[in-house]
Write a protein that holds these residues in place. Structure first.
Motif, PDB file in Angstrom:
ATOM      1  N   GLN A  50     -80.598  23.572 -10.542  1.00 12.12           N
ATOM      2  CA  GLN A  50     -79.695  24.277  -9.599  1.00 12.12           C
ATOM      3  C   GLN A  50     -79.368  25.618  -9.710  1.00 12.12           C
ATOM      4  O   GLN A  50     -78.899  26.443  -8.898  1.00 12.12           O
ATOM      5  CB  GLN A  50     -78.398  23.298  -9.561  1.00 12.12           C
ATOM      6  CG  GLN A  50     -77.398  23.836 -10.395  1.00 12.12           C
ATOM      7  CD  GLN A  50     -77.315  23.290 -11.789  1.00 12.12           C
ATOM      8  OE1 GLN A  50     -78.615  22.762 -12.146  1.00 12.12           O
ATOM      9  NE2 GLN A  50     -76.420  23.476 -12.493  1.00 12.12           N
ATOM     10  N   VAL A 110     -80.533  19.581 -14.880  1.00  9.51           N
ATOM     11  CA  VAL A 110     -79.003  20.004 -14.995  1.00  9.51           C
ATOM     12  C   VAL A 110     -79.059  21.315 -15.704  1.00  9.51           C
ATOM     13  O   VAL A 110     -79.036  20.950 -16.993  1.00  9.51           O
ATOM     14  CB  VAL A 110     -78.053  19.014 -14.994  1.00  9.51           C
ATOM     15  CG1 VAL A 110     -76.564  19.565 -15.039  1.00  9.51           C
ATOM     16  CG2 VAL A 110     -77.990  17.982 -14.160  1.00  9.51           C
ATOM     17  N   GLU A 111     -78.434  22.342 -15.169  1.00 13.95           N
ATOM     18  CA  GLU A 111     -78.319  23.667 -16.037  1.00 13.95           C
ATOM     19  C   GLU A 111     -76.957  23.650 -16.389  1.00 13.95           C
ATOM     20  O   GLU A 111     -76.058  23.248 -15.778  1.00 13.95           O
ATOM     21  CB  GLU A 111     -79.008  24.789 -15.274  1.00 13.95           C
ATOM     22  CG  GLU A 111     -80.224  24.616 -14.920  1.00 13.95           C
ATOM     23  CD  GLU A 111     -80.878  26.083 -14.280  1.00 13.95           C
ATOM     24  OE1 GLU A 111     -81.554  25.837 -13.100  1.00 13.95           O
ATOM     25  OE2 GLU A 111     -80.383  27.062 -14.545  1.00 13.95           O
ATOM     26  N   SER A 112     -76.575  24.508 -17.451  1.00  7.37           N
ATOM     27  CA  SER A 112     -75.410  24.840 -17.899  1.00  7.37           C
ATOM     28  C   SER A 112     -75.581  26.114 -18.867  1.00  7.37           C
ATOM     29  O   SER A 112     -76.486  26.368 -19.439  1.00  7.37           O
ATOM     30  CB  SER A 112     -74.566  23.784 -18.573  1.00  7.37           C
ATOM     31  OG  SER A 112     -75.246  23.516 -19.657  1.00  7.37           O
ATOM     32  N   GLY A 113     -74.276  26.832 -19.063  1.00  2.00           N
ATOM     33  CA  GLY A 113     -74.348  27.983 -19.969  1.00  2.00           C
ATOM     34  C   GLY A 113     -74.247  29.160 -19.403  1.00  2.00           C
ATOM     35  O   GLY A 113     -74.185  30.415 -20.358  1.00  2.00           O
ATOM     36  N   THR A 166     -77.957  28.825 -12.578  1.00  2.00           N
ATOM     37  CA  THR A 166     -76.791  29.328 -13.440  1.00  2.00           C
ATOM     38  C   THR A 166     -76.650  30.757 -13.409  1.00  2.00           C
ATOM     39  O   THR A 166     -77.374  31.287 -13.681  1.00  2.00           O
ATOM     40  CB  THR A 166     -76.513  28.432 -14.717  1.00  2.00           C
ATOM     41  OG1 THR A 166     -75.471  28.908 -15.566  1.00  2.00           O
ATOM     42  CG2 THR A 166     -77.506  29.140 -15.834  1.00  2.00           C
ATOM     43  N   TYR A 209     -83.832  24.950 -23.842  1.00  2.00           N
ATOM     44  CA  TYR A 209     -82.576  25.815 -24.035  1.00  2.00           C
ATOM     45  C   TYR A 209     -83.497  27.332 -23.924  1.00  2.00           C
ATOM     46  O   TYR A 209     -84.415  27.478 -23.898  1.00  2.00           O
ATOM     47  CB  TYR A 209     -82.001  26.160 -25.556  1.00  2.00           C
ATOM     48  CG  TYR A 209     -81.436  24.464 -25.768  1.00  2.00           C
ATOM     49  CD1 TYR A 209     -82.137  23.590 -26.685  1.00  2.00           C
ATOM     50  CD2 TYR A 209     -80.166  24.190 -25.409  1.00  2.00           C
ATOM     51  CE1 TYR A 209     -81.610  22.777 -26.808  1.00  2.00           C
ATOM     52  CE2 TYR A 209     -79.679  23.179 -25.654  1.00  2.00           C
ATOM     53  CZ  TYR A 209     -80.165  22.203 -26.513  1.00  2.00           C
ATOM     54  OH  TYR A 209     -79.632  21.008 -26.669  1.00  2.00           O
ATOM     55  N   THR A 226     -83.572  18.396 -23.674  1.00  2.00           N
ATOM     56  CA  THR A 226     -82.886  19.462 -23.114  1.00  2.00           C
ATOM     57  C   THR A 226     -83.904  20.557 -23.813  1.00  2.00           C
ATOM     58  O   THR A 226     -84.233  20.672 -24.848  1.00  2.00           O
ATOM     59  CB  THR A 226     -81.567  19.444 -23.811  1.00  2.00           C
ATOM     60  OG1 THR A 226     -80.782  18.355 -23.339  1.00  2.00           O
ATOM     61  CG2 THR A 226     -80.789  20.605 -23.386  1.00  2.00           C
ATOM     62  N   LEU A 234     -78.477  29.192 -22.681  1.00  2.00           N
ATOM     63  CA  LEU A 234     -78.548  28.436 -21.388  1.00  2.00           C
ATOM     64  C   LEU A 234     -79.096  27.071 -21.761  1.00  2.00           C
ATOM     65  O   LEU A 234     -79.997  26.937 -22.595  1.00  2.00           O
ATOM     66  CB  LEU A 234     -79.501  29.071 -20.127  1.00  2.00           C
ATOM     67  CG  LEU A 234     -79.211  30.485 -19.993  1.00  2.00           C
ATOM     68  CD1 LEU A 234     -79.841  30.841 -18.653  1.00  2.00           C
ATOM     69  CD2 LEU A 234     -77.554  30.554 -19.472  1.00  2.00           C
ATOM     70  N   SER A 235     -78.611  26.071 -20.870  1.00  2.00           N
ATOM     71  CA  SER A 235     -79.202  24.680 -21.321  1.00  2.00           C
ATOM     72  C   SER A 235     -79.632  24.062 -20.070  1.00  2.00           C
ATOM     73  O   SER A 235     -79.522  24.297 -18.878  1.00  2.00           O
ATOM     74  CB  SER A 235     -78.252  23.885 -21.789  1.00  2.00           C
ATOM     75  OG  SER A 235     -77.617  24.234 -23.110  1.00  2.00           O
ATOM     76  N   CYS A 236     -80.970  23.176 -20.148  1.00  2.00           N
ATOM     77  CA  CYS A 236     -81.561  22.573 -19.090  1.00  2.00           C
ATOM     78  C   CYS A 236     -81.754  21.187 -19.380  1.00  2.00           C
ATOM     79  O   CYS A 236     -82.807  20.820 -20.098  1.00  2.00           O
ATOM     80  CB  CYS A 236     -82.709  23.113 -18.586  1.00  2.00           C
ATOM     81  SG  CYS A 236     -83.507  22.211 -17.361  1.00  2.00           S
TER      82      CYS A 236
END
Length: 115
Positions: free
Chosen positions: A107, A5-8, A109, A79, A77, A20-22
């Protein structure tokens, strides 16, 4: 099966920074290789950085000195710290991890760098 799950991602001005984070559903002890890729508008997906377990991290020339991979093993996680961003860094960024013979992708980002 490993979920990533990615974010950032987001919108940033040229010269700015993003991280970015994974987050992985599996412990990093089981992961052989982890890395980041990106796909810009109308372009093929390309390598950003690749970090084999116990090996040396490889950065693509176009991000070397600006992007850095790191991990928090306690949080499973990974980064991607991105500095001095350029408009040509605009892309969807994907994390990837290889466990045994299987590859798993996040997915994606979106990162957009305005000039």
């Amino acid at each position: 099966q490993v979920q990533l799950v990615e974010s950032g991602g987001g919108l940033v001005q040229a010269g700015g920074s993003l991280r970015l984070s994974c987050a992985a559903s599996a412990t990093f002890l089981s992961i052989n290789v982890m890395g980041w890729y990106r796909q810009g508008p109308g372009k093929e997906r390309e390598l950003v950085a690749r970090m084999p377990s116990g090996g040396r991290t490889i950065y693509a020339e176009y991000v070397k000195g600006r992007f850095t991979i790191s991990t928090d093993d306690a949080k499973n996680t990974m980064y991607l710290q991105m500095k001095n961003l350029k408009p040509e860094d605009t892309a969807v960024y994907y994390c990837k991890m290889i466990v045994g013979m299987r590859s798993y992708w996040g997915q994606g980002t979106q990162v957009t760098v305005s000039s």
